[in-house]
Write a protein that holds these residues in place. Structure first.
Motif, PDB file in Angstrom:
ATOM      1  N   MET A 156       7.965 -14.099   2.159  1.00 50.65           N
ATOM      2  CA  MET A 156       7.801 -12.835   2.866  1.00 50.65           C
ATOM      3  C   MET A 156       6.343 -12.395   2.750  1.00 50.65           C
ATOM      4  SD  MET A 156      11.284 -10.762   1.847  1.00 50.65           S
ATOM      5  CE  MET A 156      11.195 -11.166   0.113  1.00 50.65           C
ATOM      6  N   PHE A 157       5.960 -11.472   3.595  1.00 55.31           N
ATOM      7  CA  PHE A 157       4.580 -10.997   3.623  1.00 55.31           C
ATOM      8  C   PHE A 157       4.553  -9.478   3.549  1.00 55.31           C
ATOM      9  CE2 PHE A 157       1.088  -9.190   6.095  1.00 55.31           C
ATOM     10  CZ  PHE A 157      -0.021  -9.805   5.532  1.00 55.31           C
ATOM     11  N   CYS A 158       3.701  -8.934   2.682  1.00 52.77           N
ATOM     12  CA  CYS A 158       3.547  -7.484   2.581  1.00 52.77           C
ATOM     13  C   CYS A 158       2.080  -7.163   2.329  1.00 52.77           C
ATOM     14  CB  CYS A 158       4.407  -6.935   1.455  1.00 52.77           C
ATOM     15  SG  CYS A 158       4.355  -5.124   1.328  1.00 52.77           S
ATOM     16  N   ALA A 159       1.571  -6.158   3.021  1.00 49.65           N
ATOM     17  CA  ALA A 159       0.166  -5.776   2.852  1.00 49.65           C
ATOM     18  C   ALA A 159       0.009  -4.270   3.017  1.00 49.65           C
ATOM     19  CB  ALA A 159      -0.713  -6.510   3.866  1.00 49.65           C
ATOM     20  N   GLN A 169      -3.685   4.950   6.264  1.00 46.32           N
ATOM     21  CA  GLN A 169      -3.186   3.778   5.568  1.00 46.32           C
ATOM     22  C   GLN A 169      -1.939   3.278   6.276  1.00 46.32           C
ATOM     23  OE1 GLN A 169      -1.808   4.552   1.640  1.00 46.32           O
ATOM     24  NE2 GLN A 169      -1.229   2.449   1.220  1.00 46.32           N
ATOM     25  N   VAL A 170      -1.769   1.954   6.356  1.00 47.24           N
ATOM     26  CA  VAL A 170      -0.565   1.378   6.935  1.00 47.24           C
ATOM     27  C   VAL A 170      -0.010   0.336   5.981  1.00 47.24           C
ATOM     28  CG1 VAL A 170      -1.219   1.760   9.336  1.00 47.24           C
ATOM     29  CG2 VAL A 170      -1.873  -0.367   8.215  1.00 47.24           C
ATOM     30  N   ILE A 171       1.296   0.195   6.013  1.00 46.87           N
ATOM     31  CA  ILE A 171       1.977  -0.824   5.223  1.00 46.87           C
ATOM     32  C   ILE A 171       2.598  -1.812   6.204  1.00 46.87           C
ATOM     33  CG2 ILE A 171       3.840  -1.290   3.598  1.00 46.87           C
ATOM     34  CD1 ILE A 171       3.391   1.573   2.535  1.00 46.87           C
ATOM     35  N   LEU A 172       2.285  -3.090   6.016  1.00 47.05           N
ATOM     36  CA  LEU A 172       2.801  -4.137   6.877  1.00 47.05           C
ATOM     37  C   LEU A 172       3.808  -4.978   6.100  1.00 47.05           C
ATOM     38  CD1 LEU A 172      -0.545  -5.381   8.484  1.00 47.05           C
ATOM     39  CD2 LEU A 172       0.995  -3.615   9.351  1.00 47.05           C
TER      40      LEU A 172
END
Length: 208
Positions: A156-159, A169-172
């Motif tokens: 999985m990917f989180c940034a 700010q953004v959370i992906l």
């Protein structure tokens, strides 16, 4: 230091650092899930490099994993080396197979031959010799991460990043990726969830 010094750049960098920390502290009082903000505040800013009129925050893979481990996130066992001779001293500590990873500020390392798999000490040495000292896009590989190879069940990917356009700010998050995430999302953009964290807007645990 090899980094050029410029009073104006240094002043702007310090100002940006102050603004970022101030915003994070402000958001800490607004967001119910404070673990995220506390984590961001805990990241040491000595990894920021100021050069040639540009302020850039960069991390090698091993540096980012040190931060994750400090926050209690489990990472694969690894060793950082800067010469092939060091691998002989670690042969009794390494459990094969391993992944040999060149540490460099570029993406797509696997496609450039900078990530290799090794099943024994000789393969590991050969991989180190192939990678160490290479110059790519102006960067010279001076360190290599030797990491235990683990079986991957699901990636999985989180940034967390700053969206310059939205000025917030953004959370992906994506249920696919890790490796090659840019190409995956280019073909399947619907696989990415984007949550915008704005001033006065709360982020709840169930959303994160």
């Amino acid at each position: 230091s090899d980094v050029p010094s410029n009073p104006i750049i240094n002043f702007v960098a310090r100002l940006l650092k102050f603004i970022i920390v101030y915003l994070l502290c402000y958001l800490k009082n607004k967001i119910k899930n404070k673990n995220l903000i506390e984590f961001l505040l805990s990241i040491k800013l000595e990894y920021a490099y100021i050069y040639q009129g540009e302020s850039v925050a960069k991390l090698f893979e091993y540096q980012s994993k040190e931060i994750l481990e400090k926050e209690g996130i489990k990472i694969p066992k690894s060793f950082l080396i800067s010469s092939v001779e060091e691998i002989s001293e670690l042969k009794d500590k390494i459990k094969f197979p391993v992944v040999v990873k060149g540490q460099i500020y570029i993406k797509g390392r696997a496609e450039r031959g900078l990530i290799k798999f090794a099943n024994d000490i000789n393969e590991t040495k050969n991989s180190i010799l192939e990678i160490l000292g290479k110059k790519i896009d102006g960067y010279i590989i001076e360190k290599i991460l030797i990491e235990e190879k683990i079986e991957i069940l699901h990636e999985m990917f989180c940034a967390s990043l700053i969206d310059d356009t939205a000025r917030s700010q953004v959370i992906l998050f994506s249920s696919v990726g890790g490796s090659g995430i840019e190409e995956i999302l280019r073909d399947n953009p619907s696989k990415m969830i984007k949550y915008q964290v704005t001033t006065g807007k709360e982020a709840y645990a169930f959303q994160l």
